[in-house]
Design a protein around this motif. Structure first.
Motif, PDB file in Angstrom:
ATOM      1  N   THR A  50       0.851  -1.330   0.039  1.00 26.30           N
ATOM      2  CA  THR A  50       0.015  -0.044   0.036  1.00 26.30           C
ATOM      3  C   THR A  50       0.870   1.238  -0.053  1.00 26.30           C
ATOM      4  N   PRO A  51       1.879   1.323   0.805  1.00 27.60           N
ATOM      5  CA  PRO A  51       2.593   2.642   0.870  1.00 27.60           C
ATOM      6  C   PRO A  51       3.178   3.053  -0.507  1.00 27.60           C
ATOM      7  N   LYS A  52       4.035   1.813  -1.102  1.00 27.95           N
ATOM      8  CA  LYS A  52       4.260   1.884  -2.540  1.00 27.95           C
ATOM      9  C   LYS A  52       3.435   2.448  -3.351  1.00 27.95           C
ATOM     10  N   LEU A  73       0.624   4.062  -3.033  1.00 27.25           N
ATOM     11  CA  LEU A  73       0.407   5.565  -2.753  1.00 27.25           C
ATOM     12  C   LEU A  73       1.298   6.336  -3.018  1.00 27.25           C
ATOM     13  N   ARG A  74       2.798   5.873  -2.656  1.00 24.20           N
ATOM     14  CA  ARG A  74       3.813   6.956  -3.312  1.00 24.20           C
ATOM     15  C   ARG A  74       3.622   6.888  -4.538  1.00 24.20           C
ATOM     16  N   TRP A  75       3.610   6.203  -5.394  1.00 23.81           N
ATOM     17  CA  TRP A  75       3.588   6.181  -6.835  1.00 23.81           C
ATOM     18  C   TRP A  75       2.572   7.208  -7.426  1.00 23.81           C
ATOM     19  N   ARG A  76       1.408   6.840  -6.674  1.00 23.11           N
ATOM     20  CA  ARG A  76       0.063   7.727  -7.049  1.00 23.11           C
ATOM     21  C   ARG A  76       0.210   9.133  -6.806  1.00 23.11           C
ATOM     22  N   ALA A  77       0.986   9.349  -5.559  1.00 25.75           N
ATOM     23  CA  ALA A  77       1.260  10.689  -5.110  1.00 25.75           C
ATOM     24  C   ALA A  77       1.977  11.528  -5.817  1.00 25.75           C
ATOM     25  N   HIS A  78       3.306  10.713  -6.541  1.00 26.18           N
ATOM     26  CA  HIS A  78       4.371  11.542  -7.331  1.00 26.18           C
ATOM     27  C   HIS A  78       4.058  11.420  -8.714  1.00 26.18           C
ATOM     28  N   HIS A  79       3.203  10.885  -9.243  1.00 21.63           N
ATOM     29  CA  HIS A  79       2.606  10.836 -10.634  1.00 21.63           C
ATOM     30  C   HIS A  79       1.357  11.543 -10.718  1.00 21.63           C
ATOM     31  N   ARG A  80       1.160  12.696 -10.454  1.00 22.35           N
ATOM     32  CA  ARG A  80      -0.430  13.373 -10.715  1.00 22.35           C
ATOM     33  C   ARG A  80      -0.399  13.927 -12.144  1.00 22.35           C
ATOM     34  N   GLY A  81       0.602  14.311 -12.752  1.00 23.58           N
ATOM     35  CA  GLY A  81       0.267  14.894 -14.021  1.00 23.58           C
ATOM     36  C   GLY A  81       0.987  16.220 -14.341  1.00 23.58           C
ATOM     37  N   THR A  82       1.065  16.980 -13.068  1.00 25.40           N
ATOM     38  CA  THR A  82       1.832  18.197 -13.407  1.00 25.40           C
ATOM     39  C   THR A  82       2.896  18.137 -12.290  1.00 25.40           C
ATOM     40  N   LYS A  83       4.016  18.811 -12.522  1.00 21.46           N
ATOM     41  CA  LYS A  83       5.040  18.888 -11.434  1.00 21.46           C
ATOM     42  C   LYS A  83       4.855  19.480 -10.141  1.00 21.46           C
ATOM     43  N   GLU A  84       3.912  20.628 -10.246  1.00 22.30           N
ATOM     44  CA  GLU A  84       3.443  21.122  -9.040  1.00 22.30           C
ATOM     45  C   GLU A  84       2.617  20.447  -8.114  1.00 22.30           C
ATOM     46  N   ALA A  85       1.621  19.476  -8.765  1.00 21.89           N
ATOM     47  CA  ALA A  85       0.954  18.725  -7.818  1.00 21.89           C
ATOM     48  C   ALA A  85       1.703  17.408  -7.509  1.00 21.89           C
ATOM     49  N   PHE A 141       3.036  13.353   1.055  1.00 24.45           N
ATOM     50  CA  PHE A 141       3.355  11.725   1.408  1.00 24.45           C
ATOM     51  C   PHE A 141       4.717  11.475   1.980  1.00 24.45           C
ATOM     52  N   ASP A 142       5.597  11.929   1.317  1.00 27.28           N
ATOM     53  CA  ASP A 142       6.922  11.431   1.549  1.00 27.28           C
ATOM     54  C   ASP A 142       7.149  11.969   2.979  1.00 27.28           C
ATOM     55  N   ALA A 143       6.714  13.152   3.474  1.00 22.99           N
ATOM     56  CA  ALA A 143       6.979  13.705   4.659  1.00 22.99           C
ATOM     57  C   ALA A 143       6.372  13.144   5.981  1.00 22.99           C
ATOM     58  N   HIS A 144       5.005  12.552   5.572  1.00 24.28           N
ATOM     59  CA  HIS A 144       4.061  12.131   6.620  1.00 24.28           C
ATOM     60  C   HIS A 144       3.718  10.551   6.724  1.00 24.28           C
ATOM     61  N   HIS A 145       3.695   9.842   5.700  1.00 23.64           N
ATOM     62  CA  HIS A 145       3.088   8.716   5.527  1.00 23.64           C
ATOM     63  C   HIS A 145       3.796   7.582   6.640  1.00 23.64           C
ATOM     64  N   GLN A 146       5.033   7.541   7.048  1.00 17.02           N
ATOM     65  CA  GLN A 146       5.510   6.740   8.072  1.00 17.02           C
ATOM     66  C   GLN A 146       4.868   6.779   9.392  1.00 17.02           C
ATOM     67  N   TRP A 150       1.322   7.484   9.747  1.00 21.27           N
ATOM     68  CA  TRP A 150      -0.004   7.050   9.409  1.00 21.27           C
ATOM     69  C   TRP A 150      -0.445   5.736   9.941  1.00 21.27           C
ATOM     70  N   ASN A 151      -1.676   5.673  10.360  1.00 19.82           N
ATOM     71  CA  ASN A 151      -2.281   4.534  10.797  1.00 19.82           C
ATOM     72  C   ASN A 151      -3.123   3.873   9.462  1.00 19.82           C
ATOM     73  N   ALA A 152      -3.970   2.930   9.614  1.00 26.42           N
ATOM     74  CA  ALA A 152      -4.488   2.406   8.322  1.00 26.42           C
ATOM     75  C   ALA A 152      -5.389   3.198   7.859  1.00 26.42           C
ATOM     76  N   GLN A 153      -6.250   4.019   8.812  1.00 27.00           N
ATOM     77  CA  GLN A 153      -7.413   4.894   8.647  1.00 27.00           C
ATOM     78  C   GLN A 153      -6.857   6.076   7.833  1.00 27.00           C
ATOM     79  N   GLU A 154      -5.718   6.709   8.321  1.00 28.48           N
ATOM     80  CA  GLU A 154      -5.086   7.656   7.513  1.00 28.48           C
ATOM     81  C   GLU A 154      -4.628   7.328   6.247  1.00 28.48           C
ATOM     82  N   MET A 155      -4.087   6.208   5.908  1.00 28.48           N
ATOM     83  CA  MET A 155      -3.680   5.716   4.808  1.00 28.48           C
ATOM     84  C   MET A 155      -4.820   5.758   4.064  1.00 28.48           C
ATOM     85  N   ALA A 156      -6.068   5.130   4.369  1.00 35.80           N
ATOM     86  CA  ALA A 156      -7.141   5.077   3.582  1.00 35.80           C
ATOM     87  C   ALA A 156      -7.794   6.477   3.451  1.00 35.80           C
TER      88      ALA A 156
END
Length: 91
Positions: free
Chosen positions: A9-11, A13-25, A33-38, A40-46
């Motif tokens: 799941t983290p992998k 989500l990381r891919w989806r978070a970093h491949h949004r379509g624009t550099k800004e997004a 995601f990189d700064a906070h995901h570690q 997060w619990n399951a609810q926060e991941m969801a």
């Protein structure tokens, strides 16, 4: 017997978070995601996964305060996103 792989799941989500379509997004959402995901619990991941289903322009507008945050995304995660202190600044 092959060892169990770490939770995909983290992998994913990381891919989806970093491949949004624009550099800004990519930087805003992926950087968050990189700064906070570690922490997060399951609810926060969801919740983050649900956030990724939204349009980038909406997510970015919620983060910078130009649109009201929908009730379903109000809370600690959005407050942390709105701080924008996780974005590196190129110099």
């Amino acid at each position: 017997m092959r060892p169990m792989l770490e939770d995909p799941t983290p992998k994913r989500l990381r891919w989806r978070a970093h491949h949004r379509g624009t550099k800004e997004a990519d930087r805003m959402i992926g950087g968050f995601f990189d700064a906070h995901h570690q922490q997060w619990n399951a609810q926060e991941m969801a919740l983050f996964e649900a956030l990724l289903e939204e349009q980038d322009v909406d997510i970015m507008a919620w983060c910078i305060g130009t649109q009201k945050v929908p009730e379903r995304f109000e809370g600690e995660m959005m407050i942390a996103m709105q701080r924008l202190d996780y974005l590196p600044i190129d110099r």
